[in-house]
Enzyme design. Structure first.
Site, PDB file in Angstrom:
ATOM      1  N   ASP A  18       0.725  -1.233  -0.283  1.00  0.00           N
ATOM      2  CA  ASP A  18      -0.046  -0.250   0.115  1.00  0.00           C
ATOM      3  C   ASP A  18       0.934   1.138   0.001  1.00  0.00           C
ATOM      4  O   ASP A  18       2.067   1.218   0.607  1.00  0.00           O
ATOM      5  CB  ASP A  18      -0.929  -0.086   1.228  1.00  0.00           C
ATOM      6  CG  ASP A  18      -2.025   0.831   1.121  1.00  0.00           C
ATOM      7  OD1 ASP A  18      -2.267   1.450   0.093  1.00  0.00           O
ATOM      8  OD2 ASP A  18      -2.879   1.215   2.184  1.00  0.00           O
ATOM      9  N   ASN A  66     -10.593  -2.958  -6.175  1.00  0.00           N
ATOM     10  CA  ASN A  66      -9.763  -2.126  -7.116  1.00  0.00           C
ATOM     11  C   ASN A  66     -10.136  -1.795  -8.650  1.00  0.00           C
ATOM     12  O   ASN A  66      -9.710  -0.748  -9.001  1.00  0.00           O
ATOM     13  CB  ASN A  66      -8.212  -2.752  -7.008  1.00  0.00           C
ATOM     14  CG  ASN A  66      -7.529  -2.348  -5.927  1.00  0.00           C
ATOM     15  OD1 ASN A  66      -6.578  -3.306  -5.803  1.00  0.00           O
ATOM     16  ND2 ASN A  66      -7.888  -1.439  -5.061  1.00  0.00           N
TER      17      ASN A  66
HETATM   18  C1  FPP Z   1      -1.810  -0.033  -3.257  1.00  0.00           C
HETATM   19  O1  FPP Z   1      -1.562   1.430  -3.287  1.00  0.00           O
HETATM   20  C2  FPP Z   1      -1.349  -0.902  -4.368  1.00  0.00           C
HETATM   21  C3  FPP Z   1      -2.241  -1.632  -5.420  1.00  0.00           C
HETATM   22  C4  FPP Z   1      -3.618  -1.401  -5.393  1.00  0.00           C
HETATM   23  C5  FPP Z   1      -1.424  -2.206  -6.519  1.00  0.00           C
HETATM   24  C6  FPP Z   1      -0.280  -2.906  -6.298  1.00  0.00           C
HETATM   25  C7  FPP Z   1       0.319  -3.215  -7.599  1.00  0.00           C
HETATM   26  C8  FPP Z   1       1.581  -3.407  -7.709  1.00  0.00           C
HETATM   27  C9  FPP Z   1       2.579  -3.353  -6.804  1.00  0.00           C
HETATM   28  C10 FPP Z   1       2.143  -3.988  -9.370  1.00  0.00           C
HETATM   29  C11 FPP Z   1       1.524  -5.119  -9.849  1.00  0.00           C
HETATM   30  C12 FPP Z   1       1.649  -6.422  -9.081  1.00  0.00           C
HETATM   31  C13 FPP Z   1       2.649  -7.234  -9.025  1.00  0.00           C
HETATM   32  C14 FPP Z   1       2.452  -8.438  -8.374  1.00  0.00           C
HETATM   33  C15 FPP Z   1       3.681  -7.196 -10.249  1.00  0.00           C
HETATM   34  P1  FPP Z   1      -2.444   2.373  -3.547  1.00  0.00           P
HETATM   35  O2  FPP Z   1      -2.538   2.587  -4.947  1.00  0.00           O
HETATM   36  O3  FPP Z   1      -3.677   2.165  -2.938  1.00  0.00           O
HETATM   37  O4  FPP Z   1      -1.881   3.479  -2.941  1.00  0.00           O
HETATM   38  P2  FPP Z   1      -2.401   4.864  -2.203  1.00  0.00           P
HETATM   39  O5  FPP Z   1      -3.189   4.388  -1.032  1.00  0.00           O
HETATM   40  O6  FPP Z   1      -1.241   5.748  -1.783  1.00  0.00           O
HETATM   41  O7  FPP Z   1      -3.180   5.625  -3.198  1.00  0.00           O
END
Ligand code: FPP
Length: 236
Positions: A18, A66
């Site tokens: 996150d 998501n």
């Molecule tokens: C949460 O941060 C992250 C996600 C919803 C996506 C995670 C995906 C990856 C790291 C890339 C693809 C995956 C792999 C396994 C290669 P957020 O976007 O909710 O952050 P925020 O809360 O700061 O907005």
């Protein structure tokens, strides 16, 4: 850092990646830049878990919620996911078992094919289990309930014979040890539908670092914190 074998050996860890969006915003970059860096961190931390002798690690890559994000962001995450599956790891030569948790039917057909191949090719490996949760969330429990309800409807199972073990056996993680601890960076204190069934007795470790900034030292700190906790599993 050199650790004694018992530092992390045999642990089962869940990680909620996150803070990618906030990391990008702080730098005046598009959110997708945060996911890109986050994906690189995912790969490094997965490698590190294997080096530490962790028995299983589960990364939350994409939740059932998501899909509410802008199409551009969803597409960027899926593209990264596909890229990392294709070339991120040298899977074939490694002793890692790969599993995907979640409903893959909603994903791109090519991606599904890749996921199925990786699971099949690595099924007999005996090393660390690497779970990647994609299109994953609370519906896992509903799915398990439906599968058992189906058996009841067919007359092969009596409602009173349903056990916790049967529920566990109908989760995507069937046969795996429940997580010892769940790590959530970025300062948030929620499970957000991550491993709800499996986390019943997991310790929660939250950290103030954003996922794209997360390092091997941060994982060391999380494991050290977990190792200090006294787990009683409802006993005394
Ligand atoms: C949460 O941060 C992250 C996600 C919803 C996506 C995670 C995906 C990856 C790291 C890339 C693809 C995956 C792999 C396994 C290669 P957020 O976007 O909710 O952050 P925020 O809360 O700061 O907005």
């Amino acid at each position: 850092m050199n650790h004694p074998k018992e530092f992390a050996e045999g642990l089962s860890i869940g990680i909620i990646m996150d803070g990618n969006g906030r990391w990008a915003k702080q730098r005046g970059l598009p959110r997708t830049a945060g996911h890109k860096k986050g994906a690189a961190v995912f790969q490094d931390i997965a490698n590190y878990c294997e080096e530490l002798g962790v028995s299983s690690v589960t990364f939350y890559a994409f939740s059932t919620e998501n899909w509410k994000r802008p199409l551009e962001e969803v597409s960027a995450i899926m593209k990264l996911f596909g890229e990392y599956l294709l070339k991120g790891f040298n899977y074939k030569d490694r002793n890692i078992r790969i599993k995907f948790l979640g409903d893959r039917a909603a994903l791109d057909a090519k991606l599904q094919k890749l996921m199925n191949e990786l699971e099949e090719d690595s099924a007999a490996k005996t090393g660390m289990t690497l779970n990647i949760a994609v299109n994953y969330g609370g519906p896992e429990i509903v799915r398990a309930a439906r599968q058992l309800a189906q058996q009841v409807a067919e007359g092969t199972l009596k409602p009173e014979d349903i056990t916790e073990e049967m529920m566990s056996d109908h989760m995507y993680t069937a046969g795996q040890k429940d997580p010892d601890f769940i790590l959530r960076p970025s300062g948030e204190k929620r499970l957000s539908n991550f491993m709800l069934w499996q986390a019943a007795y997991a310790e929660l470790v939250e950290m103030d670092v954003l996922w794209p900034d997360f390092t091997r030292d941060d994982l060391d700190a999380a494991i050290t914190e977990f190792n200090k906790r006294s787990r009683r599993f409802g006993g005394i």
